[in-house]
Design a protein around this motif. Structure first.
Motif, PDB file in Angstrom:
ATOM      1  N   THR A  57      71.622  74.458  37.262  1.00 47.43           N
ATOM      2  CA  THR A  57      72.583  74.994  36.307  1.00 47.43           C
ATOM      3  C   THR A  57      73.366  76.130  36.958  1.00 47.43           C
ATOM      4  O   THR A  57      72.898  76.756  37.925  1.00 47.43           O
ATOM      5  CB  THR A  57      71.882  75.528  35.050  1.00 47.43           C
ATOM      6  OG1 THR A  57      71.092  76.672  35.414  1.00 47.43           O
ATOM      7  CG2 THR A  57      70.998  74.467  34.416  1.00 47.43           C
ATOM      8  N   ARG A  64      61.956  86.243  41.580  1.00 48.33           N
ATOM      9  CA  ARG A  64      61.598  86.609  40.216  1.00 48.33           C
ATOM     10  C   ARG A  64      62.049  88.043  39.953  1.00 48.33           C
ATOM     11  O   ARG A  64      62.060  88.881  40.861  1.00 48.33           O
ATOM     12  CB  ARG A  64      60.077  86.548  39.992  1.00 48.33           C
ATOM     13  CG  ARG A  64      59.426  85.237  40.324  1.00 48.33           C
ATOM     14  CD  ARG A  64      59.720  84.157  39.295  1.00 48.33           C
ATOM     15  NE  ARG A  64      58.893  82.991  39.551  1.00 48.33           N
ATOM     16  CZ  ARG A  64      59.154  82.062  40.471  1.00 48.33           C
ATOM     17  NH1 ARG A  64      60.234  82.178  41.238  1.00 48.33           N
ATOM     18  NH2 ARG A  64      58.342  81.030  40.639  1.00 48.33           N
ATOM     19  N   GLU A  67      71.253  79.440  36.999  1.00 46.68           N
ATOM     20  CA  GLU A  67      70.156  79.615  37.958  1.00 46.68           C
ATOM     21  C   GLU A  67      70.635  79.617  39.395  1.00 46.68           C
ATOM     22  O   GLU A  67      69.952  80.137  40.273  1.00 46.68           O
ATOM     23  CB  GLU A  67      69.079  78.565  37.744  1.00 46.68           C
ATOM     24  CG  GLU A  67      69.477  77.134  38.020  1.00 46.68           C
ATOM     25  CD  GLU A  67      68.327  76.161  37.793  1.00 46.68           C
ATOM     26  OE1 GLU A  67      67.157  76.588  37.872  1.00 46.68           O
ATOM     27  OE2 GLU A  67      68.605  74.980  37.525  1.00 46.68           O
ATOM     28  N   CYS A  68      71.813  79.050  39.658  1.00 43.26           N
ATOM     29  CA  CYS A  68      72.330  79.016  41.025  1.00 43.26           C
ATOM     30  C   CYS A  68      73.151  80.253  41.375  1.00 43.26           C
ATOM     31  O   CYS A  68      73.117  80.722  42.515  1.00 43.26           O
ATOM     32  CB  CYS A  68      73.196  77.776  41.236  1.00 43.26           C
ATOM     33  SG  CYS A  68      72.311  76.208  41.138  1.00 43.26           S
ATOM     34  N   GLU A  76      74.784  76.683  31.334  1.00 41.79           N
ATOM     35  CA  GLU A  76      73.889  75.533  31.406  1.00 41.79           C
ATOM     36  C   GLU A  76      74.534  74.305  32.027  1.00 41.79           C
ATOM     37  O   GLU A  76      73.903  73.246  32.112  1.00 41.79           O
ATOM     38  CB  GLU A  76      73.372  75.197  30.005  1.00 41.79           C
ATOM     39  CG  GLU A  76      72.495  76.286  29.400  1.00 41.79           C
ATOM     40  CD  GLU A  76      71.338  76.668  30.314  1.00 41.79           C
ATOM     41  OE1 GLU A  76      70.624  75.742  30.776  1.00 41.79           O
ATOM     42  OE2 GLU A  76      71.151  77.871  30.581  1.00 41.79           O
ATOM     43  N   GLY A 136      62.746  73.022  42.219  1.00 37.42           N
ATOM     44  CA  GLY A 136      62.362  74.418  42.410  1.00 37.42           C
ATOM     45  C   GLY A 136      61.236  74.663  43.377  1.00 37.42           C
ATOM     46  O   GLY A 136      60.856  75.821  43.610  1.00 37.42           O
ATOM     47  N   TRP A 164      66.724  86.361  29.610  1.00 33.56           N
ATOM     48  CA  TRP A 164      66.852  85.181  30.471  1.00 33.56           C
ATOM     49  C   TRP A 164      66.357  85.499  31.877  1.00 33.56           C
ATOM     50  O   TRP A 164      65.610  84.706  32.482  1.00 33.56           O
ATOM     51  CB  TRP A 164      68.319  84.741  30.503  1.00 33.56           C
ATOM     52  CG  TRP A 164      68.555  83.437  31.195  1.00 33.56           C
ATOM     53  CD1 TRP A 164      68.568  82.195  30.637  1.00 33.56           C
ATOM     54  CD2 TRP A 164      68.807  83.249  32.597  1.00 33.56           C
ATOM     55  NE1 TRP A 164      68.817  81.236  31.591  1.00 33.56           N
ATOM     56  CE2 TRP A 164      68.962  81.857  32.806  1.00 33.56           C
ATOM     57  CE3 TRP A 164      68.925  84.108  33.677  1.00 33.56           C
ATOM     58  CZ2 TRP A 164      69.227  81.321  34.059  1.00 33.56           C
ATOM     59  CZ3 TRP A 164      69.165  83.575  34.926  1.00 33.56           C
ATOM     60  CH2 TRP A 164      69.323  82.202  35.113  1.00 33.56           C
ATOM     61  N   TYR A 188      63.228  84.050  34.650  1.00 32.90           N
ATOM     62  CA  TYR A 188      63.922  83.271  35.682  1.00 32.90           C
ATOM     63  C   TYR A 188      62.945  82.626  36.649  1.00 32.90           C
ATOM     64  O   TYR A 188      62.022  83.254  37.170  1.00 32.90           O
ATOM     65  CB  TYR A 188      64.889  84.139  36.484  1.00 32.90           C
ATOM     66  CG  TYR A 188      65.595  83.344  37.564  1.00 32.90           C
ATOM     67  CD1 TYR A 188      66.735  82.619  37.269  1.00 32.90           C
ATOM     68  CD2 TYR A 188      65.084  83.267  38.859  1.00 32.90           C
ATOM     69  CE1 TYR A 188      67.376  81.856  38.234  1.00 32.90           C
ATOM     70  CE2 TYR A 188      65.703  82.512  39.830  1.00 32.90           C
ATOM     71  CZ  TYR A 188      66.851  81.805  39.517  1.00 32.90           C
ATOM     72  OH  TYR A 188      67.469  81.039  40.477  1.00 32.90           O
ATOM     73  N   GLU A 189      63.189  81.349  36.900  1.00 27.73           N
ATOM     74  CA  GLU A 189      62.487  80.610  37.948  1.00 27.73           C
ATOM     75  C   GLU A 189      63.379  79.432  38.323  1.00 27.73           C
ATOM     76  O   GLU A 189      63.695  78.599  37.475  1.00 27.73           O
ATOM     77  CB  GLU A 189      61.126  80.122  37.478  1.00 27.73           C
ATOM     78  CG  GLU A 189      60.319  79.428  38.562  1.00 27.73           C
ATOM     79  CD  GLU A 189      58.911  79.084  38.115  1.00 27.73           C
ATOM     80  OE1 GLU A 189      58.230  78.332  38.845  1.00 27.73           O
ATOM     81  OE2 GLU A 189      58.488  79.565  37.048  1.00 27.73           O
ATOM     82  N   PHE A 190      63.791  79.377  39.570  1.00 29.06           N
ATOM     83  CA  PHE A 190      64.703  78.316  40.000  1.00 29.06           C
ATOM     84  C   PHE A 190      64.038  76.956  39.833  1.00 29.06           C
ATOM     85  O   PHE A 190      62.890  76.758  40.238  1.00 29.06           O
ATOM     86  CB  PHE A 190      65.092  78.539  41.461  1.00 29.06           C
ATOM     87  CG  PHE A 190      66.052  77.506  42.001  1.00 29.06           C
ATOM     88  CD1 PHE A 190      67.365  77.461  41.560  1.00 29.06           C
ATOM     89  CD2 PHE A 190      65.628  76.578  42.944  1.00 29.06           C
ATOM     90  CE1 PHE A 190      68.247  76.512  42.052  1.00 29.06           C
ATOM     91  CE2 PHE A 190      66.501  75.622  43.445  1.00 29.06           C
ATOM     92  CZ  PHE A 190      67.821  75.596  42.996  1.00 29.06           C
ATOM     93  N   SER A 191      64.772  76.009  39.236  1.00 27.16           N
ATOM     94  CA  SER A 191      64.208  74.675  39.001  1.00 27.16           C
ATOM     95  C   SER A 191      65.058  73.576  39.614  1.00 27.16           C
ATOM     96  O   SER A 191      64.832  72.396  39.350  1.00 27.16           O
ATOM     97  CB  SER A 191      64.082  74.424  37.487  1.00 27.16           C
ATOM     98  OG  SER A 191      65.363  74.413  36.858  1.00 27.16           O
TER      99      SER A 191
END
Length: 433
Positions: free
Chosen positions: A122, A69, A125-126, A34, A391, A91, A95-98
């Motif tokens: 984060t 996704r 997500e990256c 995170e 995102g 998780w 997942y959805e990139f923000s």
């Protein structure tokens, strides 16, 4: 979790590499997943013999991240093969990139160290986006860089991209797009035409000629269907006889002939003389057959009207990858950097500008910490643009045609030696402040 079909063959999520999910699971478990992070895409060096690179694929990366996704089928595959544990699976299922993405727009030139793409969010997500981002940028930029050299060598003469049978079926579509971005006039790939609006062109193969009982019969069949403005393939048997037959069947208004084998420079010269003698002075000559930028440059003095290029462009003309990497450069606002010999990186989020002479000639590329921008001179130009925020793609992203025009302007800005096909240093130096 949003409902998913579970059978999406176009999903890009499992382009994620195994080691990325290993890092993801471990980081989620100890809480570091995170942490706010910045990743950058850059090339440590240009391919041997190259003086500049061309950015391509940025728009495809934005699309890939937007649609990134994990489907039910992919989650099931990861569970069956025990790639990750249950918590990580949960998780990934949501997942959805923000985060945010900035980068060089398509058609921009790049040099060693250019921060071509910056991904912020984060760590978790990256990190899963590394493979999909690099696979697109490394392929498309390699093709565009080669295609730009070919377009420069052609000196305004049109080039047809026709390499679809020399690469993977999906790579063929992306390669056609990248080649068009870099200045090719048309493609023979109909899916690229449908998907991206690229003009398509094509003629017949030797199989069509061999199908018919005579060359004349083949020409007549093509003319009857396509009209006299078509392009006739004249080198299946004897070129001199083929040209004579082509003009006799089509008349002096024949659109073009294509030569696909032999010493195309010598053959084009003889073909021009013969066509003119037959009254077909407006009939164009198209040459193809294992052409690359060096062969095109060697043909510049010959009476060639257009080129068809296949294998060399879709394989990057000897440099099939741009050699870009995706590296973590910042954690919770703190610069981090790899120190390994020959693979060192520079820490901290960075931006870049290009300095120019008053005449417009590029002088240097300045890469600087985003938090400490240098004073912008009258002839300086910022290179990175916003691509995604929270995102989602930003409004009014540059189009494919915008990229074509951007590259034309960028190539004009290079010092003249930067357009040489011979090996040498990058066309302009990169300075890190």
């Amino acid at each position: 979790m949003a409902e998913q079909s579970g059978n999406n063959d176009n999903s890009t999520a499992l382009l994620t590499d195994h080691y990325e999910l290993t890092m993801l699971g471990s980081a989620l478990a100890d809480g570091t997943g995170e942490r706010d992070c910045v990743f950058e895409v850059f090339a440590r060096r240009l391919p041997a013999g190259r003086r500049y690179g061309v950015v391509a694929g940025t728009a495809r990366v934005v699309d890939a991240i937007t649609d990134f996704r994990f489907t039910d089928a992919e989650i099931a595959q990861l569970e069956t093969t025990a790639v990750v544990d249950g918590d990580t699976l949960s998780w990934l299922a949501d997942y959805e990139f923000s985060g945010d993405v900035d980068g060089y727009p398509e058609g921009e030139l790049y040099f060693p160290g250019s921060p071509i793409l910056t991904v912020r969010g984060t760590f978790a997500e990256c990190v899963v986006l590394e493979t999909v981002a690099l696979s697109i940028l490394n392929h498309d930029s390699a093709v565009a860089s080669a295609a730009a050299r070919m377009s420069s060598a052609a000196h305004g003469r049109p080039i047809i991209e026709m390499g679809g049978r020399r690469t993977h079926e999906q790579a063929a579509v992306a390669a056609a797009r990248a080649a068009y971005l870099a200045g090719f006039a048309t493609t023979s790939n109909l899916e690229a035409g449908r998907r991206y609006g690229i003009p398509t062109r094509g003629t017949v193969a030797h199989a069509f000629m061999l199908l018919h009982d005579s060359e004349e019969a083949a020409f007549r069949a093509q003319i009857d269907k396509m009209g006299v403005d078509t392009t006739l393939l004249v080198d299946t048997y004897d070129i001199t006889a083929g040209i004579e037959t082509a003009v006799r069947v089509a008349g002096p208004e024949l659109g073009a002939i294509r030569i696909d084998s032999g010493d195309v420079g010598v053959l084009a010269r003889k073909a021009r003389e013969q066509l003119d003698s037959l009254g077909a002075s407006d009939t164009r000559i198209v040459v193809s057959g294992d052409l690359d930028e060096h062969a095109i440059a060697a043909l510049r003095a010959e009476p060639v009207d257009a080129y068809g290029v296949g294998t060399s462009v879709v394989t990057g003309s000897g440099a099939p990858t741009a050699g870009m990497v995706y590296k973590l450069v910042e954690v919770d606002g703190r610069p981090v950097a790899k120190r390994s010999e020959h693979k060192a990186s520079r820490g901290g989020r960075k931006s870049a500008l290009r300095r120019h002479k008053p005449t417009g000639t590029a002088l240097e590329e300045v890469v600087y910490p985003t938090a400490k921008p240098p004073e912008l001179g009258e002839h300086d130009r910022e290179l990175l643009i916003p691509l995604m925020r929270a995102g989602q793609p930003v409004d009014e992203l540059p189009t494919l045609e915008d990229g074509r025009q951007r590259l034309r302007r960028a190539l004009v800005s290079l010092p003249w030696e930067g357009l040489k096909l011979s090996g040498g240093d990058p066309a302009i130096p990169t300075t890190f402040s």
